[in-house]
Design a protein around this motif. Structure first.
Motif, PDB file in Angstrom:
ATOM      1  N   SER A 150       7.163   0.681 -16.471  1.00  0.00           N
ATOM      2  CA  SER A 150       7.311   0.237 -15.087  1.00  0.00           C
ATOM      3  C   SER A 150       6.384   0.978 -14.130  1.00  0.00           C
ATOM      4  CB  SER A 150       8.764   0.415 -14.635  1.00  0.00           C
ATOM      5  OG  SER A 150       9.161   1.768 -14.772  1.00  0.00           O
ATOM      6  N   LYS A 151       5.831   2.107 -14.569  1.00  0.00           N
ATOM      7  CA  LYS A 151       4.962   2.904 -13.699  1.00  0.00           C
ATOM      8  C   LYS A 151       3.726   2.109 -13.285  1.00  0.00           C
ATOM      9  CE  LYS A 151       2.533   7.336 -13.433  1.00  0.00           C
ATOM     10  NZ  LYS A 151       2.214   8.609 -14.148  1.00  0.00           N
ATOM     11  N   TYR A 152       3.012   1.558 -14.276  1.00  0.00           N
ATOM     12  CA  TYR A 152       1.824   0.778 -13.911  1.00  0.00           C
ATOM     13  C   TYR A 152       2.223  -0.544 -13.263  1.00  0.00           C
ATOM     14  CZ  TYR A 152      -2.389  -1.943 -13.894  1.00  0.00           C
ATOM     15  OH  TYR A 152      -3.423  -2.723 -13.473  1.00  0.00           O
ATOM     16  N   ALA A 153       3.343  -1.129 -13.712  1.00  0.00           N
ATOM     17  CA  ALA A 153       3.804  -2.387 -13.110  1.00  0.00           C
ATOM     18  C   ALA A 153       4.031  -2.200 -11.614  1.00  0.00           C
ATOM     19  CB  ALA A 153       5.087  -2.846 -13.789  1.00  0.00           C
ATOM     20  N   LYS A 154       4.576  -1.057 -11.235  1.00  0.00           N
ATOM     21  CA  LYS A 154       4.807  -0.765  -9.819  1.00  0.00           C
ATOM     22  C   LYS A 154       3.494  -0.629  -9.068  1.00  0.00           C
ATOM     23  CE  LYS A 154       7.259   2.462  -6.767  1.00  0.00           C
ATOM     24  NZ  LYS A 154       8.107   3.684  -6.715  1.00  0.00           N
ATOM     25  N   ARG A 155       2.505   0.028  -9.680  1.00  0.00           N
ATOM     26  CA  ARG A 155       1.189   0.178  -9.054  1.00  0.00           C
ATOM     27  C   ARG A 155       0.539  -1.183  -8.845  1.00  0.00           C
ATOM     28  NH1 ARG A 155      -2.521   3.880 -12.498  1.00  0.00           N
ATOM     29  NH2 ARG A 155      -3.991   3.070 -10.940  1.00  0.00           N
ATOM     30  N   LEU A 156       0.753  -2.079  -9.803  1.00  0.00           N
ATOM     31  CA  LEU A 156       0.161  -3.409  -9.703  1.00  0.00           C
ATOM     32  C   LEU A 156       0.771  -4.187  -8.532  1.00  0.00           C
ATOM     33  CD1 LEU A 156      -1.803  -5.426 -10.887  1.00  0.00           C
ATOM     34  CD2 LEU A 156      -0.017  -6.156 -12.477  1.00  0.00           C
ATOM     35  N   VAL A 157       2.072  -4.066  -8.379  1.00  0.00           N
ATOM     36  CA  VAL A 157       2.744  -4.728  -7.257  1.00  0.00           C
ATOM     37  C   VAL A 157       2.218  -4.165  -5.935  1.00  0.00           C
ATOM     38  CG1 VAL A 157       4.948  -5.061  -6.082  1.00  0.00           C
ATOM     39  CG2 VAL A 157       4.819  -5.267  -8.573  1.00  0.00           C
ATOM     40  N   GLU A 158       2.050  -2.850  -5.872  1.00  0.00           N
ATOM     41  CA  GLU A 158       1.533  -2.219  -4.657  1.00  0.00           C
ATOM     42  C   GLU A 158       0.126  -2.724  -4.348  1.00  0.00           C
ATOM     43  OE1 GLU A 158       1.864   1.878  -5.651  1.00  0.00           O
ATOM     44  OE2 GLU A 158       3.996   2.011  -5.118  1.00  0.00           O
ATOM     45  N   SER A 159      -0.690  -2.939  -5.390  1.00  0.00           N
ATOM     46  CA  SER A 159      -2.041  -3.467  -5.197  1.00  0.00           C
ATOM     47  C   SER A 159      -1.984  -4.875  -4.617  1.00  0.00           C
ATOM     48  CB  SER A 159      -2.809  -3.475  -6.520  1.00  0.00           C
ATOM     49  OG  SER A 159      -2.995  -2.167  -7.011  1.00  0.00           O
ATOM     50  N   CYS A 160      -1.041  -5.681  -5.104  1.00  0.00           N
ATOM     51  CA  CYS A 160      -0.882  -7.040  -4.579  1.00  0.00           C
ATOM     52  C   CYS A 160      -0.460  -7.005  -3.119  1.00  0.00           C
ATOM     53  CB  CYS A 160       0.151  -7.807  -5.410  1.00  0.00           C
ATOM     54  SG  CYS A 160      -0.412  -8.262  -7.073  1.00  0.00           S
ATOM     55  N   HIS A 161       0.443  -6.105  -2.789  1.00  0.00           N
ATOM     56  CA  HIS A 161       0.897  -5.979  -1.403  1.00  0.00           C
ATOM     57  C   HIS A 161      -0.251  -5.559  -0.482  1.00  0.00           C
ATOM     58  CE1 HIS A 161       5.412  -5.373  -2.586  1.00  0.00           C
ATOM     59  NE2 HIS A 161       5.021  -6.633  -2.645  1.00  0.00           N
ATOM     60  N   GLY A 213      -2.265  -8.347   0.703  1.00  0.00           N
ATOM     61  CA  GLY A 213      -1.545  -9.349   1.480  1.00  0.00           C
ATOM     62  C   GLY A 213      -0.700 -10.328   0.695  1.00  0.00           C
ATOM     63  N   ILE A 214      -0.519 -10.095  -0.596  1.00  0.00           N
ATOM     64  CA  ILE A 214       0.316 -10.987  -1.411  1.00  0.00           C
ATOM     65  C   ILE A 214       1.763 -10.493  -1.316  1.00  0.00           C
ATOM     66  CG2 ILE A 214       0.712 -11.967  -3.708  1.00  0.00           C
ATOM     67  CD1 ILE A 214      -2.224 -11.400  -4.332  1.00  0.00           C
ATOM     68  N   ARG A 215       2.512 -11.067  -0.389  1.00  0.00           N
ATOM     69  CA  ARG A 215       3.874 -10.607  -0.107  1.00  0.00           C
ATOM     70  C   ARG A 215       4.900 -11.745  -0.073  1.00  0.00           C
ATOM     71  NH1 ARG A 215       3.965  -5.466   2.121  1.00  0.00           N
ATOM     72  NH2 ARG A 215       1.917  -4.539   2.552  1.00  0.00           N
ATOM     73  N   GLU A 216       4.452 -12.957  -0.295  1.00  0.00           N
ATOM     74  CA  GLU A 216       5.353 -14.108  -0.154  1.00  0.00           C
ATOM     75  C   GLU A 216       6.028 -14.513  -1.459  1.00  0.00           C
ATOM     76  OE1 GLU A 216       6.002 -15.157   2.860  1.00  0.00           O
ATOM     77  OE2 GLU A 216       4.576 -13.644   3.575  1.00  0.00           O
ATOM     78  N   VAL A 217       5.904 -13.672  -2.481  1.00  0.00           N
ATOM     79  CA  VAL A 217       6.608 -13.904  -3.748  1.00  0.00           C
ATOM     80  C   VAL A 217       7.421 -12.664  -4.076  1.00  0.00           C
ATOM     81  CG1 VAL A 217       4.869 -15.507  -4.669  1.00  0.00           C
ATOM     82  CG2 VAL A 217       4.647 -13.050  -5.101  1.00  0.00           C
ATOM     83  N   GLU A 218       8.407 -12.819  -4.923  1.00  0.00           N
ATOM     84  CA  GLU A 218       9.236 -11.674  -5.334  1.00  0.00           C
ATOM     85  C   GLU A 218       8.744 -11.156  -6.674  1.00  0.00           C
ATOM     86  OE1 GLU A 218      13.857 -10.507  -6.527  1.00  0.00           O
ATOM     87  OE2 GLU A 218      13.284 -12.601  -6.136  1.00  0.00           O
ATOM     88  N   PHE A 219       8.432  -9.869  -6.728  1.00  0.00           N
ATOM     89  CA  PHE A 219       7.967  -9.252  -7.967  1.00  0.00           C
ATOM     90  C   PHE A 219       9.133  -8.551  -8.652  1.00  0.00           C
ATOM     91  CE2 PHE A 219       4.034  -9.392  -5.429  1.00  0.00           C
ATOM     92  CZ  PHE A 219       3.164  -9.975  -6.348  1.00  0.00           C
ATOM     93  N   ILE A 220       9.266  -8.769  -9.956  1.00  0.00           N
ATOM     94  CA  ILE A 220      10.287  -8.088 -10.753  1.00  0.00           C
ATOM     95  C   ILE A 220       9.578  -7.320 -11.872  1.00  0.00           C
ATOM     96  CG2 ILE A 220      12.222  -8.360 -12.344  1.00  0.00           C
ATOM     97  CD1 ILE A 220      13.175 -10.688 -10.739  1.00  0.00           C
ATOM     98  N   LEU A 221       9.819  -6.016 -11.942  1.00  0.00           N
ATOM     99  CA  LEU A 221       9.183  -5.176 -12.958  1.00  0.00           C
ATOM    100  C   LEU A 221       9.855  -5.388 -14.309  1.00  0.00           C
ATOM    101  CD1 LEU A 221       8.838  -1.828 -10.961  1.00  0.00           C
ATOM    102  CD2 LEU A 221       7.392  -3.859 -10.899  1.00  0.00           C
ATOM    103  N   LEU A 222       9.035  -5.551 -15.330  1.00  0.00           N
ATOM    104  CA  LEU A 222       9.564  -5.783 -16.674  1.00  0.00           C
ATOM    105  C   LEU A 222       8.859  -4.848 -17.655  1.00  0.00           C
ATOM    106  CD1 LEU A 222      11.602  -7.518 -18.163  1.00  0.00           C
ATOM    107  CD2 LEU A 222       9.834  -9.265 -18.483  1.00  0.00           C
ATOM    108  N   GLY A 223       9.312  -3.583 -17.689  1.00  0.00           N
ATOM    109  CA  GLY A 223       8.747  -2.600 -18.614  1.00  0.00           C
ATOM    110  C   GLY A 223       9.393  -2.757 -19.979  1.00  0.00           C
ATOM    111  N   TYR A 224       8.717  -3.465 -20.859  1.00  0.00           N
ATOM    112  CA  TYR A 224       9.364  -3.868 -22.114  1.00  0.00           C
ATOM    113  C   TYR A 224       9.673  -2.709 -23.064  1.00  0.00           C
ATOM    114  CZ  TYR A 224       4.539  -3.842 -23.993  1.00  0.00           C
ATOM    115  OH  TYR A 224       3.260  -3.493 -24.359  1.00  0.00           O
TER     116      TYR A 224
END
Length: 270
Positions: free
Chosen positions: A100-111, A114-125
């Motif tokens: 989930s560490k990199y997944a969180k960084r990726l979401v922050e990069s999207c934010h 300006g990509i904020r109109e979708v809901e991101f869910i972290l899935l650290g398999y």
């Protein structure tokens, strides 16, 4: 001239991604690069240069001198953000990654872009039970993640592939080195080859002086001929390296947009 490169990662798959990024910059200069697991490195003489991603920088520094290390900051291309931005507003996007560490960084990069109109869910398999991962994948219409992890290596192979919806839309990230870290790699490589050329010129100069001093005419002519051939070879290789470094800089800029952009070789003879 040859540069021996070792690309380090926490596992082979991660090291392969770093190697792909290096190849996009240096091309054929890394065709013989070796993949190594960071924690298994015991001989620092196995390579002239060790390259890793930021997540392995601290671990690699414990084993290799700093002057033999280049750390690449791998970032998604602008093409990836364009594709994510096309996902309809209000949709749920699952970020599939080993942790989930990199997944969180990726979401922050999207934010940040300006990509904020979708809901991101972290899935650290690797951090979740198979049951929880399966439940999420059964609901996932949109999945993003590093290309190797959302491709046939992990997500599209059992057991995860069995849980995917038939209408799932998967966006794989092809990460490339940031311009700053790419320039550090180019700078290090250029300095290495410059030092190599300097040493070879010094050796040839010494040979030339020794040949001139000799009084045996036949041997002298033979020695001078060999030295001339070596100088010609060295000049050719040096010119090729100049063009390679030039192309590396141009490719590093292009890679920020997409790693699939084809560079035109203006120096290639028709």
């Amino acid at each position: 001239m040859k540069l021996n490169i070792a690309v380090a990662g926490s596992n082979t798959m991660n090291a392969e991604e770093v190697l792909d990024a290096v190849r996009l910059i240096l091309g054929n200069l890394v065709r013989d690069a070796m993949l190594v697991i960071t924690k298994e490195i015991t001989d620092t003489n196995m390579a002239d240069l060790f390259i890793c991603a930021t997540t392995q920088a601290e671990e690699l520094a414990k084993r290799v001198p700093s002057n033999k290390i280049i750390v690449l900051d791998l970032q998604p291309t602008s093409q990836f953000f364009v594709e994510v931005a096309r996902i309809p507003v209000g949709q749920t996007v699952y970020v599939f990654n080993s942790n989930s560490k990199y997944a969180k960084r990726l979401v922050e990069s999207c934010h940040r872009v300006g990509i904020r109109e979708v809901e991101f869910i972290l899935l650290g398999y690797e951090e979740l039970s198979e049951q929880k991962v399966a439940a999420s994948l059964r609901n996932a219409k949109y999945i993003i993640g590093i290309a190797k992890q959302v491709g046939e290596t992990i997500l599209l192979s059992p057991p995860y592939a069995d849980f995917l919806r038939t209408d799932v839309h998967i966006i794989g990230i092809h990460r490339v080195a940031s311009m700053q870290s790419a320039c550090l790699l180019i700078q290090w490589s250029a300095a290495y080859f410059q030092q190599t050329v300097t040493r070879q010129v010094a050796m040839l100069t010494t040979k030339l002086r020794q040949a001139v001093v000799q009084n045996q005419a036949n041997d002298e002519i033979g020695d001078l001929s060999c030295i001339a051939n070596e100088l010609e070879r060295l000049l050719t290789e040096s010119n090729q390296l100049i063009f390679t470094m030039h192309d590396a800089v141009m490719k590093s800029f292009a890679n920020q947009i997409s790693p699939h952009i084809t560079m035109v070789d203006y120096y290639k003879k028709c």
